[in-house]
Write a protein that holds these residues in place. Structure first.
Motif, PDB file in Angstrom:
ATOM      1  N   SER A  12      -6.197 -33.376 -19.592  1.00  0.00           N
ATOM      2  CA  SER A  12      -5.890 -32.970 -18.227  1.00  0.00           C
ATOM      3  C   SER A  12      -5.867 -31.459 -18.042  1.00  0.00           C
ATOM      4  O   SER A  12      -5.511 -30.706 -18.949  1.00  0.00           O
ATOM      5  N   THR A  24       3.530 -30.383 -12.146  1.00  0.00           N
ATOM      6  CA  THR A  24       4.355 -31.585 -12.159  1.00  0.00           C
ATOM      7  C   THR A  24       3.574 -32.740 -12.776  1.00  0.00           C
ATOM      8  O   THR A  24       2.430 -32.977 -12.399  1.00  0.00           O
ATOM      9  N   LEU A  25       4.210 -33.443 -13.698  1.00  0.00           N
ATOM     10  CA  LEU A  25       3.594 -34.663 -14.226  1.00  0.00           C
ATOM     11  C   LEU A  25       3.843 -35.803 -13.239  1.00  0.00           C
ATOM     12  O   LEU A  25       4.873 -35.830 -12.586  1.00  0.00           O
ATOM     13  N   TRP A  26       2.963 -36.766 -13.179  1.00  0.00           N
ATOM     14  CA  TRP A  26       3.050 -37.902 -12.241  1.00  0.00           C
ATOM     15  C   TRP A  26       3.108 -37.407 -10.788  1.00  0.00           C
ATOM     16  O   TRP A  26       3.655 -38.054  -9.930  1.00  0.00           O
ATOM     17  N   HIS A  68      -1.698 -40.053 -13.745  1.00  0.00           N
ATOM     18  CA  HIS A  68      -1.129 -40.085 -15.095  1.00  0.00           C
ATOM     19  C   HIS A  68      -2.164 -40.658 -16.042  1.00  0.00           C
ATOM     20  O   HIS A  68      -2.903 -41.565 -15.677  1.00  0.00           O
ATOM     21  N   TYR A 216       2.909 -33.676 -24.021  1.00  0.00           N
ATOM     22  CA  TYR A 216       2.951 -32.579 -23.050  1.00  0.00           C
ATOM     23  C   TYR A 216       4.158 -31.688 -23.320  1.00  0.00           C
ATOM     24  O   TYR A 216       5.128 -32.108 -23.945  1.00  0.00           O
ATOM     25  N   PRO A 316       0.715 -29.885 -16.564  1.00  0.00           N
ATOM     26  CA  PRO A 316       1.957 -29.287 -16.059  1.00  0.00           C
ATOM     27  C   PRO A 316       1.954 -27.752 -16.014  1.00  0.00           C
ATOM     28  O   PRO A 316       2.931 -27.155 -15.572  1.00  0.00           O
TER      29      PRO A 316
END
Length: 342
Positions: A12, A24-26, A68, A216, A316
């Motif tokens: 990612s 931000t994750l998700w 995700h 991460y 992130p």
């Protein structure tokens, strides 16, 4: 003439702020419907451009169209209920609310194939595409149907194989399976984890990779790393069997990690994606720091089998940090290329 030390990313890359919440994750999408579909394609084009400008050799979609790396794939499958959620412990580290497997899992339609075709149209460069591995998928769900981690993993392996074959047909050169769970459940990895992964790559002619990292740069992971002591020897448990497997490439974390480099000797003969960029810090590596990590790895990996990479995904991170890190990766690889040629 194939390029020596081809660079790539583990997966990612940050999304543009108009598409999703940065750092931000998700992160939820900021667009919907047709606008979201178009926005994802725009972000994918942008991500490709940023990789190209940084000099990355093997490009990817930067995972721009997924929220995700695991659940976006699972969302497209039958048999999983996203409304009915349970709290499970993920990777034995942190609790998360996850969807429930209610009935037999199956894939009615391709998940990433259209995205892969779109990316293929825009570049002549080799493309790498990441999919979640079977063990990491089952570790991100509550299973109320099969009641067996192994059974569910074999089912997912079949589904992943269907997707992988279509990605290959769409022009993907390397298919990578993300298996951070391999760093945690060693007995399962050796009993059936690698076997399910080999089922997922059955019949593929393109190159295949497994990416095994320490996660991460989120707090749950950095806290866990503090408990691992001065030497991280998790890879030692699984590398001997991976070395014997049909997978072509092993992708792992080396920069700022306490993984002893000599563990790479255990996968001698395989191609190795050496993580030379730390994704758990905003500090941008210097090209010399990257080169130093690659030089150390070259003691245990033949030069024609070494692929400089990032430790893990960079979703992130702020975009300018990720950009700087990609440039450092390219520049560091170039330093070592020149040394090898000289």
């Amino acid at each position: 003439m194939k390029k020596l030390l081809p660079t790539s990313t583990a997966g990612s890359l940050p999304k543009p702020s108009w598409l999703a919440q940065p750092e931000t994750l998700w992160s939820p999408w900021k667009l919907e419907g047709d606008e979201l579909a178009a926005g994802k394609q725009d972000a994918l084009s942008l991500s490709l451009q940023e990789q190209q400008q940084a000099g990355i050799d093997i490009v990817s979609d930067g995972e721009q169209s997924r929220q995700h790396f695991v659940t976006t794939f699972i969302e497209h499958l039958d048999g999983v209920d996203f409304e009915q959620r349970e709290t499970v412990r993920i990777r034995d580290r942190y609790d998360a609310s996850v969807p429930t497997v209610k009935s037999a899992v199956s894939r009615q339609k391709p998940v990433f194939v259209e995205d892969a075709k779109f990316l293929r149209q825009q570049t002549q460069q080799p493309i790498k595409w990441a999919l979640p591995g079977p063990m990491t998928m089952i570790d991100t769900l509550y299973d109320a149907h099969y009641k067996s981690r192994e059974k569910l993993a074999w089912e997912f392996a079949k589904i992943l194989n269907q997707e992988a074959k279509e990605l290959e047909a769409a022009g993907v050169d390397i298919i990578q399976f993300d298996e951070p769970a391999f760093n945690v459940f060693f007995d399962e990895v050796n009993d059936w984890g690698i076997a399910t992964l080999e089922r997922a790559i059955e019949g593929l002619k393109c190159e295949t990779a497994v990416h095994i990292c320490y996660g991460y740069g989120i707090k749950a992971n950095t806290d866990w790393k503090k408990t691992l002591g001065n030497e991280w020897r998790q890879y030692e448990e699984i590398f001997p069997k991976l070395q014997q497997s049909n997978l072509d490439i092993i992708s792992l974390e080396c920069q700022n990690s306490r993984v002893p480099m000599e563990l790479l000797e255990l996968v001698r003969g395989k191609k190795v994606m050496v993580g030379a960029i730390d994704v758990a810090t905003h500090t941008i590596e210097t090209p010399e720091q990257v080169a130093d990590t690659l030089r150390k790895a070259l003691q245990f990996v033949d030069a024609d089998k070494l692929c400089p990479c990032t430790n893990c995904g960079m979703a992130p991170l702020p975009r300018h940090v990720a950009r700087g890190k990609l440039q450092a990766l390219s520049a560091g690889a170039e330093i070592v290329r020149r040394e090898l040629a000289g």
